[in-house]
Design an enzyme around this catalytic site. Structure first.
Site, PDB file in Angstrom:
ATOM      1  N   LYS A   1      -2.938   4.213   1.451  1.00 38.83           N
ATOM      2  CA  LYS A   1      -1.524   3.923   1.219  1.00 38.83           C
ATOM      3  C   LYS A   1      -0.709   4.739   2.216  1.00 38.83           C
ATOM      4  O   LYS A   1      -1.066   5.897   2.507  1.00 38.83           O
ATOM      5  CB  LYS A   1      -1.175   4.303  -0.224  1.00 38.83           C
ATOM      6  CG  LYS A   1       0.232   3.957  -0.671  1.00 38.83           C
ATOM      7  CD  LYS A   1       0.419   4.298  -2.159  1.00 38.83           C
ATOM      8  CE  LYS A   1       1.796   3.924  -2.681  1.00 38.83           C
ATOM      9  NZ  LYS A   1       1.947   4.224  -4.126  1.00 38.83           N
TER      10      LYS A   1
ATOM     11  N   SER B   1       3.669   0.424  -6.873  1.00 37.03           N
ATOM     12  CA  SER B   1       4.052   0.505  -5.484  1.00 37.03           C
ATOM     13  C   SER B   1       2.882   0.426  -4.510  1.00 37.03           C
ATOM     14  O   SER B   1       3.109   0.193  -3.316  1.00 37.03           O
ATOM     15  CB  SER B   1       4.820   1.798  -5.228  1.00 37.03           C
ATOM     16  OG  SER B   1       4.004   2.927  -5.454  1.00 37.03           O
TER      17      SER B   1
ATOM     18  N   SER C   1       1.630   2.986 -10.424  1.00 32.62           N
ATOM     19  CA  SER C   1       1.535   2.364  -9.093  1.00 32.62           C
ATOM     20  C   SER C   1       0.140   2.107  -8.564  1.00 32.62           C
ATOM     21  O   SER C   1       0.006   1.443  -7.538  1.00 32.62           O
ATOM     22  CB  SER C   1       2.291   3.204  -8.072  1.00 32.62           C
ATOM     23  OG  SER C   1       3.645   2.880  -8.133  1.00 32.62           O
TER      24      SER C   1
HETATM   25  N1  GLN Z   1       7.168   1.460 -10.993  1.00 34.63           N
HETATM   26  C1  GLN Z   1       7.381   2.860 -11.196  1.00 34.63           C
HETATM   27  C2  GLN Z   1       8.587   3.304 -10.411  1.00 34.63           C
HETATM   28  O1  GLN Z   1       9.197   2.496  -9.813  1.00 34.63           O
HETATM   29  C3  GLN Z   1       6.164   3.649 -10.832  1.00 34.63           C
HETATM   30  C4  GLN Z   1       6.021   3.895  -9.389  1.00 34.63           C
HETATM   31  C5  GLN Z   1       4.825   4.730  -9.046  1.00 34.63           C
HETATM   32  O2  GLN Z   1       3.911   4.919  -9.852  1.00 34.63           O
HETATM   33  N2  GLN Z   1       4.843   5.282  -7.850  1.00 34.63           N
HETATM   34  O3  GLN Z   1       8.928   4.438 -10.371  1.00 34.63           O
END
Ligand code: GLN
Length: 472
Positions: A72, A148, A172
């Site tokens: 990532k 994400s 994410s």
């Molecule tokens: N969807 C969650 C957010 O927008 C989690 C994101 C993540 O785990 N990085 O914060």
């Protein structure tokens, strides 16, 4: 079967037998990326020549010897760009060091290869918040891959990567794994070093694997878990052999079904798949126990106070001076900060910084931030009580399968609410995995993957993987 669609375990067997070389795998991946990533959009960049040099030096006797692993784009790897999906860092930052997980992969013989798309600074659940490109779901290109770590999940699902690392602050890794039909594991807080992961919310962030199989997940976790003097939150606890008990099954285990995770708001087709997976585990000898996690309804609100608060502090380093692209001529310091941040950050990142600054500001700190911390303690206690009764918890990962691209563009609240089943594990610091449990009909001719979430106690990854393996 092509090399890029093979698991780590199978590639390792072929490498050991001398049937293939690490270069064969890299060539196969590069060809697939060239022919398919135009449509999927999983990668932000990749450097085949650098990977070939690493391959030439890789030790095939090591546990991950010769295996390319994609990262990532918020995990540092020496000499690579690390954009976090942001204009702020695009063409403005090259990693001067390896993250500890990157170093651990190299130590295990793996070859870091390719940088994967993500929501900007990991804020989002769809990868649509990336400022640098669009990633689609390989199962249905009109739909999101989740986020994400959407690039990571899509790359593994579309055989554009053998396996990948992602990061999980509120879901994410697990949610994109669920949406794309791969295995995604969020380790317990403190299990894996975050040194060299660009910080989003430091009390929640964890790095973990996205893979084609549960066995591969165990193999990658084995390589990256363990103490790190460079990350003081990383625990000095012994790392068990995650492969040892993988095939021991679930006979005699007690598996909890939290009633709050199967109620209002869930797509009945998703619920049916998850319940069917639970019944199969029951048939394999597990005892299913209904449990309650009563503070679940407050998890989203709690997370969307704590995560932005920490983000607003962590992202203050992006000022156009120390990090990131500078705007303005630099003659006026405040103006340089202001313009760099205004032009460098996208709308979701700005929303989080504003929210976070607000909940930490004097007068609101007690009403929001410190109250959220108290609710966080209650959420953690719910899990402590549950794990007094059960070995692991089963639930959906997301209340819905992958939605259409663009559908929540003007509705951040709906987007936040869909994180309901993943956020609590981060707030409690415990481990959880998403393992595919079937597909549902999209209504437009495609089949959309659904993930079963297995949640385990703190440092309970071995149990978690064993349940996930049985489910798989
Ligand atoms: N969807 C969650 C957010 O927008 C989690 C994101 C993540 O785990 N990085 O914060």
């Amino acid at each position: 079967m092509s090399l890029s669609s093979s698991t780590i375990a199978s590639l390792r067997r072929q490498l050991s037998a001398g049937d293939i070389t690490p270069d064969d795998i890299l060539d196969d991946l590069a060809a697939r990326i060239a022919s398919h990533d135009g449509e999927i959009g999983a990668y932000l960049s990749h450097d085949l020549e650098a990977a070939r040099r690493d391959a030439a030096a890789s030790d095939l006797s090591k546990p991950l010897g010769g295996i390319p692993i994609a990262l990532k784009d918020n995990i540092n790897a020496l000499g690579s760009p690390c954009t976090c999906g942001s204009r702020f860092l695009e063409n403005a930052y090259t990693s001067p060091y390896d993250a500890s997980v990157t170093a651990a992969l190299r130590q295990a013989g793996a070859i870091p290869f390719g940088r994967l798309n993500m929501d900007e600074f990991a804020m989002g659940s769809s990868t649509e918040n990336s400022a640098l490109g669009r990633t689609v779901n390989p199962a249905d290109p009109t739909r999101i891959p989740g986020g994400s770590s959407g690039g990571s999940a899509a790359a593994v699902a579309a055989d554009l990567a053998v396996a990948a690392l992602g990061s999980d602050t509120g879901g994410s890794i697990r949610q994109p794994a669920s949406h794309c039909g791969v295995v995604g594991l969020k380790p317990s807080y403190g299990r894996v070093s975050r040194y060299g992961l660009v910080a989003f919310a430091s009390s929640l962030d964890q790095i973990g694997p996205l893979t084609k199989s549960v066995e591969d997940s165990a193999l990658l976790l084995q390589a990256i878990a363990g103490a790190d003097p460079r990350d003081s939150t990383c625990l000095d606890a012994a790392v068990p052999d995650y492969l040892a008990d993988l095939d021991k099954g679930v006979a005699g285990m007690r598996l909890g079904l939290p009633k709050e995770y199967f109620g209002e708001g869930i797509d009945p087709a998703v619920r049916e798949k998850v319940e069917a997976a639970a019944r199969k585990l029951e048939a394999a000898g597990a005892e299913l126990v209904e449990i309650s996690l009563p503070h679940t309804e407050h998890a989203v609100a709690t997370y969307y106070i704590i995560a932005p608060a920490e983000a607003s502090s962590n992202l203050s380093r992006f000022d156009g001076i120390r990090y990131g692209r500078r705007h303005g001529d630099g003659s006026d310091l405040i103006e340089t900060y202001r313009r760099s941040r205004e032009e460098g950050f996208g709308p979701e990142v700005k929303r989080r910084i504003i929210l976070g600054t607000w909940v930490l500001s004097s007068g609101y700190y007690d009403a929001y931030y410190s109250r959220a911390q108290k609710v966080r303690a209650l959420i953690r206690r719910d899990f402590d009580e549950a794990f007094g009764k059960v070995d692991a918890i089963l639930s959906p990962v997301s209340p819905v399968a992958a939605r259409r691209l663009g559908e929540n563009d003007d509705d951040p609240l709906s987007e936040y609410l869909a994180d309901i089943y993943t956020i609590a594990a981060n707030l409690a610091g415990i481990c959880a995995v998403s393992v595919p449990c079937g597909t549902i009909d999209s209504g437009s001719g495609t089949q959309l993957p659904v993930g079963l979430q297995v949640i385990g106690p703190h440092l309970g990854e071995a149990t978690l993987l064993r349940v996930a393996k049985a489910a798989e």
